[in-house]
Motif scaffolding. Structure first.
Motif, PDB file in Angstrom:
ATOM      1  N   PRO A  70      38.132  33.728  42.489  1.00 24.84           N
ATOM      2  CA  PRO A  70      36.877  33.750  43.241  1.00 24.84           C
ATOM      3  C   PRO A  70      36.009  32.554  42.865  1.00 24.84           C
ATOM      4  CG  PRO A  70      36.807  35.356  41.473  1.00 24.84           C
ATOM      5  CD  PRO A  70      38.194  34.791  41.477  1.00 24.84           C
ATOM      6  N   THR A  71      35.126  32.175  43.759  1.00 23.45           N
ATOM      7  CA  THR A  71      34.242  31.040  43.477  1.00 23.45           C
ATOM      8  C   THR A  71      32.847  31.502  43.061  1.00 23.45           C
ATOM      9  OG1 THR A  71      33.684  30.852  45.831  1.00 23.45           O
ATOM     10  CG2 THR A  71      35.518  29.516  45.004  1.00 23.45           C
ATOM     11  N   LYS A  72      32.679  32.794  42.910  1.00 25.77           N
ATOM     12  CA  LYS A  72      31.498  33.360  42.262  1.00 25.77           C
ATOM     13  C   LYS A  72      31.914  34.710  41.675  1.00 25.77           C
ATOM     14  CE  LYS A  72      29.460  35.566  46.372  1.00 25.77           C
ATOM     15  NZ  LYS A  72      28.216  35.688  47.177  1.00 25.77           N
ATOM     16  N   ASP A  73      31.139  35.201  40.725  1.00 26.49           N
ATOM     17  CA  ASP A  73      31.491  36.457  40.047  1.00 26.49           C
ATOM     18  C   ASP A  73      32.924  36.378  39.532  1.00 26.49           C
ATOM     19  OD1 ASP A  73      28.989  37.416  40.820  1.00 26.49           O
ATOM     20  OD2 ASP A  73      29.782  38.174  42.707  1.00 26.49           O
ATOM     21  N   ARG A  74      33.238  35.360  38.732  1.00 26.91           N
ATOM     22  CA  ARG A  74      34.616  35.093  38.346  1.00 26.91           C
ATOM     23  C   ARG A  74      34.974  35.535  36.934  1.00 26.91           C
ATOM     24  NH1 ARG A  74      35.249  29.119  39.813  1.00 26.91           N
ATOM     25  NH2 ARG A  74      37.042  29.055  38.426  1.00 26.91           N
ATOM     26  N   THR A  75      34.165  36.363  36.344  1.00 29.95           N
ATOM     27  CA  THR A  75      34.491  36.902  35.030  1.00 29.95           C
ATOM     28  C   THR A  75      35.600  37.948  35.160  1.00 29.95           C
ATOM     29  OG1 THR A  75      32.218  36.588  34.280  1.00 29.95           O
ATOM     30  CG2 THR A  75      33.597  38.076  32.990  1.00 29.95           C
ATOM     31  N   LYS A  79      37.196  41.599  40.868  1.00 30.43           N
ATOM     32  CA  LYS A  79      37.126  42.764  41.744  1.00 30.43           C
ATOM     33  C   LYS A  79      38.411  42.921  42.544  1.00 30.43           C
ATOM     34  CE  LYS A  79      32.078  42.629  42.219  1.00 30.43           C
ATOM     35  NZ  LYS A  79      30.938  42.439  43.160  1.00 30.43           N
ATOM     36  N   ASP A  80      38.980  41.783  42.955  1.00 27.84           N
ATOM     37  CA  ASP A  80      40.256  41.789  43.686  1.00 27.84           C
ATOM     38  C   ASP A  80      41.382  41.997  42.678  1.00 27.84           C
ATOM     39  OD1 ASP A  80      42.726  40.935  44.895  1.00 27.84           O
ATOM     40  OD2 ASP A  80      41.564  39.897  46.436  1.00 27.84           O
ATOM     41  N   GLN A  81      42.011  43.145  42.719  1.00 26.28           N
ATOM     42  CA  GLN A  81      43.022  43.497  41.713  1.00 26.28           C
ATOM     43  C   GLN A  81      44.239  42.584  41.770  1.00 26.28           C
ATOM     44  OE1 GLN A  81      43.883  47.681  42.113  1.00 26.28           O
ATOM     45  NE2 GLN A  81      41.894  48.293  41.312  1.00 26.28           N
ATOM     46  N   LEU A  82      44.645  42.179  42.982  1.00 28.51           N
ATOM     47  CA  LEU A  82      45.808  41.290  43.108  1.00 28.51           C
ATOM     48  C   LEU A  82      45.500  39.937  42.486  1.00 28.51           C
ATOM     49  CD1 LEU A  82      48.616  40.573  44.116  1.00 28.51           C
ATOM     50  CD2 LEU A  82      47.611  40.037  46.359  1.00 28.51           C
ATOM     51  N   ALA A  83      44.323  39.375  42.802  1.00 31.28           N
ATOM     52  CA  ALA A  83      43.938  38.087  42.228  1.00 31.28           C
ATOM     53  C   ALA A  83      43.855  38.190  40.710  1.00 31.28           C
ATOM     54  CB  ALA A  83      42.597  37.637  42.805  1.00 31.28           C
ATOM     55  N   ASP A  84      43.290  39.273  40.221  1.00 30.95           N
ATOM     56  CA  ASP A  84      43.175  39.489  38.780  1.00 30.95           C
ATOM     57  C   ASP A  84      44.555  39.508  38.129  1.00 30.95           C
ATOM     58  OD1 ASP A  84      41.240  40.363  36.525  1.00 30.95           O
ATOM     59  OD2 ASP A  84      42.858  41.834  36.424  1.00 30.95           O
ATOM     60  N   ALA A  85      45.493  40.215  38.772  1.00 24.60           N
ATOM     61  CA  ALA A  85      46.850  40.317  38.229  1.00 24.60           C
ATOM     62  C   ALA A  85      47.555  38.969  38.242  1.00 24.60           C
ATOM     63  CB  ALA A  85      47.661  41.339  39.033  1.00 24.60           C
ATOM     64  N   GLN A  86      47.340  38.176  39.301  1.00 18.06           N
ATOM     65  CA  GLN A  86      47.997  36.867  39.406  1.00 18.06           C
ATOM     66  C   GLN A  86      47.532  35.921  38.300  1.00 18.06           C
ATOM     67  OE1 GLN A  86      46.928  36.140  43.581  1.00 18.06           O
ATOM     68  NE2 GLN A  86      49.099  36.013  44.082  1.00 18.06           N
ATOM     69  N   VAL A  87      46.240  35.894  38.043  1.00 13.90           N
ATOM     70  CA  VAL A  87      45.716  34.995  37.017  1.00 13.90           C
ATOM     71  C   VAL A  87      46.149  35.456  35.624  1.00 13.90           C
ATOM     72  CG1 VAL A  87      43.622  34.094  35.936  1.00 13.90           C
ATOM     73  CG2 VAL A  87      43.755  34.276  38.429  1.00 13.90           C
ATOM     74  N   ARG A  88      46.089  36.752  35.367  1.00 15.50           N
ATOM     75  CA  ARG A  88      46.514  37.273  34.059  1.00 15.50           C
ATOM     76  C   ARG A  88      48.006  36.998  33.815  1.00 15.50           C
ATOM     77  NH1 ARG A  88      42.818  40.616  31.550  1.00 15.50           N
ATOM     78  NH2 ARG A  88      41.048  41.258  32.841  1.00 15.50           N
ATOM     79  N   ARG A  89      48.794  37.117  34.880  1.00 19.31           N
ATOM     80  CA  ARG A  89      50.229  36.870  34.742  1.00 19.31           C
ATOM     81  C   ARG A  89      50.507  35.399  34.438  1.00 19.31           C
ATOM     82  NH1 ARG A  89      53.727  39.142  39.547  1.00 19.31           N
ATOM     83  NH2 ARG A  89      52.226  37.833  40.675  1.00 19.31           N
ATOM     84  N   LEU A  90      49.749  34.497  35.069  1.00 17.94           N
ATOM     85  CA  LEU A  90      49.923  33.075  34.770  1.00 17.94           C
ATOM     86  C   LEU A  90      49.598  32.796  33.306  1.00 17.94           C
ATOM     87  CD1 LEU A  90      50.473  30.154  35.702  1.00 17.94           C
ATOM     88  CD2 LEU A  90      48.033  29.980  36.278  1.00 17.94           C
ATOM     89  N   VAL A  91      48.487  33.341  32.818  1.00 13.03           N
ATOM     90  CA  VAL A  91      48.103  33.142  31.415  1.00 13.03           C
ATOM     91  C   VAL A  91      49.195  33.655  30.481  1.00 13.03           C
ATOM     92  CG1 VAL A  91      46.459  33.788  29.618  1.00 13.03           C
ATOM     93  CG2 VAL A  91      45.634  33.212  31.914  1.00 13.03           C
ATOM     94  N   LYS A  92      49.723  34.826  30.781  1.00 15.62           N
ATOM     95  CA  LYS A  92      50.789  35.406  29.957  1.00 15.62           C
ATOM     96  C   LYS A  92      52.031  34.525  29.957  1.00 15.62           C
ATOM     97  CE  LYS A  92      53.558  39.632  29.472  1.00 15.62           C
ATOM     98  NZ  LYS A  92      53.825  40.989  30.047  1.00 15.62           N
TER      99      LYS A  92
END
Length: 475
Positions: A70-75, A79-92
């Protein structure tokens, strides 16, 4: 191939990276650089783990999340579970394989095709790949850069090589002088309108001529970025003094004696005088006015002074049917003036047009003016670095005073994989690179424009000719 045969820029870089030639066209080539993002890499990492493979050269890769963020509220968590999962998976994944990673909170964070050049990761004469079709952007530096799929990402991780078919060569020679209100985005839309979305298919395009030589690196990146929209996987520009000056202070560019050695090589990266291209296109940019896409491909673009074409005038039944379908989706009528099409949204951003030069051009149009009533407009810098520089210049205040939202870096509304997207039926003037059905959101209606034209649309409340704002008059 004869040893003394004159070569194009593409051929020189290709030949320097051939590990094994299978025949005159197909070869295994070495890959110098790999940019990794969260959307195209998961399957590649999963396969590496499944087969117990390691990354051959971790230092040859840089990873960053850009499409889904997201380009705001990006902590985190998003809120978007798919986006959250994609970023966490990349970090992992990057932690597991020891790859360099640029986190969201880092001042170097941004769209993958923006930060590669900013960091000096993109270099002349290199082969560079990424799981994203707009990797052609990096050809602005004389790199052989192209997009790859997930399985190819895995191959590069494991071997640092790829089997590729050599492309034919195409020369796009630009002459003349750009008129006020006309940007390189207008030129490339005019080019694609002329040759079609398949005009460059099977070719590596080299852009040249006095217009190209006079372009900034930022404008060159815009030009090469859109090569894929003409059907070409590769767009290149020979490196010159403008290139070298841009790279001279970049963190990952060679230093000291290594710079001297690289500089000597880079100066050889230009097409030989007698080299022959398989195809050539000549364009006098003096004849180009601001362009706007009206349909569902970048080839469906016309001067802002035009009207929507009438499918009835098309003799070919297949083309006529496509035009009818296109107009139905875009909710437009034949003969409608393009400069009267009302808009709901304006997006200034994407890997095509989110650099400092783009933001300055747009800010010059909106300064002292206000976004039209009923229009929602956002500016999304291509990287944290671009954002910080723009804020130091006061550009953020110019946009916010006019009624724009000022956001953090990311792919944003270019692609509907994050919260910035169109609702069904919303019409957007966008500085992005694609306008197919649903690109910015299901049922969204996209008009591709330059940064100045996007700014003008925000002020007018409809698609309009930016030159009229430059004249301080309204349509």
């Amino acid at each position: 191939m004869q040893p003394d045969k004159p070569l194009t820029l593409y051929e020189k870089v290709w030949n320097a990276h051939v590990v094994r030639a299978y025949d005159e066209r197909n070869a295994l080539i070495y890959i110098d650089r790999h940019l990794v993002q969260e959307v195209s890499s998961p399957q590649a990492f999963e396969s590496l783990q499944k087969h117990g493979r390691l990354v051959r050269r971790p230092d040859a890769h840089i990873a960053v999340a850009d499409h889904a963020v997201p380009t705001k509220d990006r902590t985190l968590p998003f809120k978007d579970q798919l986006a959250d999962a994609q970023v966490r998976r990349l970090v992992k994944n990057v932690e597991a394989f020891g790859l360099p990673y640029v986190p969201l909170e880092d001042d170097r964070h941004g769209i993958v095709h923006i930060i590669g050049p900013e960091l000096g990761f993109t270099l002349p004469g290199a082969t560079l790949v990424c799981g994203d079709s707009h990797t052609s952007t990096h050809g602005a530096f004389g790199a052989l850069a192209f997009g790859i799929g997930s399985s190819e990402c895995e191959t590069v991780f494991a071997t640092q090589c790829l089997g590729q078919a050599k492309q034919k060569t195409m020369r796009v020679h630009l002459t003349g002088t750009l008129s006020a209100g006309v940007e390189i985005k207008d030129v490339v839309l005019a080019l694609i309108a002329e040759i079609g979305t398949a005009g460059g298919q099977g070719y590596a395009i080299e852009y040249c001529g006095p217009v190209v030589s006079a372009l900034s690196m930022e404008a060159r990146m815009t030009l090469c970025n859109m090569s894929i929209e003409a059907g070409a996987r590769v767009g290149m520009i020979a490196p010159d003094e403008t290139t070298f000056e841009y790279l001279s202070d970049k963190a990952l560019a060679p230093k000291g004696a290594f710079w001297d050695d690289a500089f000597q090589y880079w100066r050889t990266l230009r097409t030989d005088e007698d080299a022959v291209f398989d195809k050539s296109v000549e364009i006098d940019v003096s004849q180009i006015v601001p362009f706007v896409s009206w349909g569902t491909t970048p080839a469906d673009s016309l001067p802002i002074t035009s009207t929507i074409p009438d499918p009835a005038s098309e003799q070919d039944a297949g083309k006529r049917a496509r035009l009818l379908k296109c107009l139905e989706y875009m909710r437009l009528k034949p003969g409608e003036r393009i400069d009267r099409i009302q808009i709901d949204r304006v997006f200034i951003g994407s890997c095509t047009n989110s650099r400092g030069e783009d933001l300055r051009a747009a800010a010059a149009i909106v300064k002292g003016r206000k976004v039209a009533k009923g229009v929602s407009a956002i500016v999304v810098p291509g990287s944290a670095s671009v954002r910080l520089r723009a804020e130091a210049e006061g550009l953020d205040k110019v946009f916010k005073d006019a009624g724009f939202e000022w956001r953090d870096a990311g792919c944003s509304m270019c692609v509907a994989m994050n919260p910035d997207r169109l609702e069904t039926g919303e019409r957007c003037a966008s500085t992005s690179n694609r306008n197919f059905e649903g690109r910015q959101g299901p049922g969204g209606l996209t008009h591709l424009v330059s940064p100045q034209m996007a700014a003008a649309a925000a002020i007018f409340g409809h698609l309009g000719d930016v030159r009229k704002l430059m004249e301080r008059t309204y349509a």
